[in-house]
Design a protein around this motif. Structure first.
Motif, PDB file in Angstrom:
ATOM      1  N   VAL A  11      53.175  47.836  39.030  1.00  0.00           N
ATOM      2  CA  VAL A  11      53.454  47.829  37.664  1.00  0.00           C
ATOM      3  C   VAL A  11      54.967  47.641  37.332  1.00  0.00           C
ATOM      4  CG1 VAL A  11      52.918  48.633  35.497  1.00  0.00           C
ATOM      5  CG2 VAL A  11      51.602  49.425  37.351  1.00  0.00           C
ATOM      6  N   PHE A  12      55.315  46.289  37.232  1.00  0.00           N
ATOM      7  CA  PHE A  12      56.574  45.704  36.913  1.00  0.00           C
ATOM      8  C   PHE A  12      56.842  45.773  35.238  1.00  0.00           C
ATOM      9  CE2 PHE A  12      59.534  42.576  35.877  1.00  0.00           C
ATOM     10  CZ  PHE A  12      60.700  42.834  36.889  1.00  0.00           C
ATOM     11  N   SER A  13      55.784  45.270  34.578  1.00  0.00           N
ATOM     12  CA  SER A  13      55.897  45.145  33.199  1.00  0.00           C
ATOM     13  C   SER A  13      55.661  46.589  32.476  1.00  0.00           C
ATOM     14  CB  SER A  13      54.582  44.368  32.831  1.00  0.00           C
ATOM     15  OG  SER A  13      54.476  43.967  31.267  1.00  0.00           O
ATOM     16  N   GLY A  14      56.304  46.597  31.452  1.00  0.00           N
ATOM     17  CA  GLY A  14      56.300  47.583  30.582  1.00  0.00           C
ATOM     18  C   GLY A  14      55.536  47.148  29.344  1.00  0.00           C
ATOM     19  N   ASP A  15      54.942  46.060  29.426  1.00  0.00           N
ATOM     20  CA  ASP A  15      54.088  45.845  28.066  1.00  0.00           C
ATOM     21  C   ASP A  15      52.607  46.625  27.884  1.00  0.00           C
ATOM     22  OD1 ASP A  15      56.046  43.997  27.197  1.00  0.00           O
ATOM     23  OD2 ASP A  15      55.400  42.174  28.472  1.00  0.00           O
ATOM     24  N   MET A  16      52.641  46.856  26.783  1.00  0.00           N
ATOM     25  CA  MET A  16      51.236  47.737  26.659  1.00  0.00           C
ATOM     26  C   MET A  16      50.172  46.993  27.163  1.00  0.00           C
ATOM     27  SD  MET A  16      49.537  47.979  22.921  1.00  0.00           S
ATOM     28  CE  MET A  16      48.410  49.297  22.473  1.00  0.00           C
ATOM     29  N   ASP A  17      49.751  45.847  26.660  1.00  0.00           N
ATOM     30  CA  ASP A  17      48.683  44.997  27.449  1.00  0.00           C
ATOM     31  C   ASP A  17      48.565  44.779  28.636  1.00  0.00           C
ATOM     32  OD1 ASP A  17      51.001  43.389  26.967  1.00  0.00           O
ATOM     33  OD2 ASP A  17      50.037  41.831  26.080  1.00  0.00           O
ATOM     34  N   PHE A  40      55.515  51.856  40.016  1.00  0.00           N
ATOM     35  CA  PHE A  40      56.111  51.633  38.835  1.00  0.00           C
ATOM     36  C   PHE A  40      57.371  51.509  38.925  1.00  0.00           C
ATOM     37  CE2 PHE A  40      52.238  54.205  37.827  1.00  0.00           C
ATOM     38  CZ  PHE A  40      51.865  53.583  36.738  1.00  0.00           C
ATOM     39  N   THR A  41      57.593  50.064  38.522  1.00  0.00           N
ATOM     40  CA  THR A  41      59.141  49.567  38.924  1.00  0.00           C
ATOM     41  C   THR A  41      59.793  48.903  37.820  1.00  0.00           C
ATOM     42  OG1 THR A  41      60.660  48.458  40.383  1.00  0.00           O
ATOM     43  CG2 THR A  41      58.519  47.640  40.114  1.00  0.00           C
ATOM     44  N   PHE A  42      61.037  48.975  37.490  1.00  0.00           N
ATOM     45  CA  PHE A  42      61.801  48.406  36.269  1.00  0.00           C
ATOM     46  C   PHE A  42      60.992  48.880  35.070  1.00  0.00           C
ATOM     47  CE2 PHE A  42      63.981  46.207  39.482  1.00  0.00           C
ATOM     48  CZ  PHE A  42      65.110  45.984  38.822  1.00  0.00           C
ATOM     49  N   TRP A  43      60.500  47.753  34.146  1.00  0.00           N
ATOM     50  CA  TRP A  43      60.081  48.310  32.792  1.00  0.00           C
ATOM     51  C   TRP A  43      58.703  48.837  33.002  1.00  0.00           C
ATOM     52  CZ3 TRP A  43      64.429  47.241  30.896  1.00  0.00           C
ATOM     53  CH2 TRP A  43      65.023  45.700  31.378  1.00  0.00           C
TER      54      TRP A  43
END
Lengths: 158, 80
Positions: A11-17, A40-43
């Protein structure tokens, strides 16, 4: 011959969707009896943060303020409009009886999905172990992720 | 909570969306003995493809699945 029956999700993205999609797949995989690991990495770290302010140095604290973590604070990758989009999405999800993200994350934990934070991201963004939810595993690096991927039939980068 | 009737169990999944039906089914199947049968009702049309896929990847057996109006009823036998 190594057993390759697991699922690994980065999971690179921190975007909700995107985080919803990641947890949805993880929960489905775990419910299908697959050993499931999420890195879980970056965002993406934001999805496993408690939500308090973080950082030590000036830049670190600025990042902690402008990029504040917490699963209920993250917004969609499109149409966020400074938080209005997030609210709208939550309303629509509620109206259609879709499981809220926080509940989905709890479900993943209950089903035995392993949540692994990326040590390097934590160092760079000055996020401590105490800033993350208690359910996460020991922070780890790329070798751990690749070892899990070696035991998986699917490895996703979201 | 699922109600047990002998070696079978009933589950109401109506109104629930992906991925919850699959999660509830997998949890209910855990409590069933081998050859036990799970009967469930759902309203999410995704169930029509998701449950056969879940059954395939977990090695169980789909005994029946039918849709009447909006309600989908299916039965699964625990194979192992």
């Amino acid at each position: 011959m190594q057993n390759r029956d697991g699922v690994t999700i980065v999971v690179f993205s921190g975007d909700m969707d995107k985080v919803i999609a990641a947890f949805n797949i993880a929960v489905g995989a775990a419910a299908s009896g697959k050993e499931t690991t999420m890195f879980f990495t970056f965002w993406g770290i934001k999805a496993i943060q408690k939500g308090n302010l973080t950082g030590k140095s000036f830049f670190g604290r600025m990042m902690g303020l402008l990029n504040r973590g917490g699963i209920n604070r993250i917004g969609p990758s499109r149409f966020n409009f400074g938080g209005i989009g997030r609210w709208m999405f939550k309303q629509m999800m509620k109206a259609h009886n879709v499981t809220p993200l926080e509940e989905l994350r709890k479900m993943a934990v209950d089903l035995g999905v392993k949540l692994v934070p990326c040590q390097m991201s934590m160092e760079v963004m000055e996020i401590r172990r105490e800033d993350l939810i208690d359910e996460v595993a020991e922070p780890a690096g790329v070798a751990t992720m690749l070892e899990a991927a070696g035991r998986s039939f699917a490895t996703l980068f979201i | 909570m699922p109600q047990e009737t002998g070696a079978s169990v009933k589950l109401n999944l109506e109104g629930l969306l992906c991925p919850i039906p699959v999660v509830r089914v997998s949890q209910a199947m855990k409590d069933l003995p081998v050859n036990g049968v799970l009967e469930a009702t759902a309203t999410d049309p995704g169930v029509l493809t998701d449950i056969p896929a879940w059954v395939k990847s977990t090695g169980n057996e789909l005994l029946s699945m039918e849709k009447k109006d909006k309600v989908i009823t299916f039965t699964i036998r625990k194979a192992k």
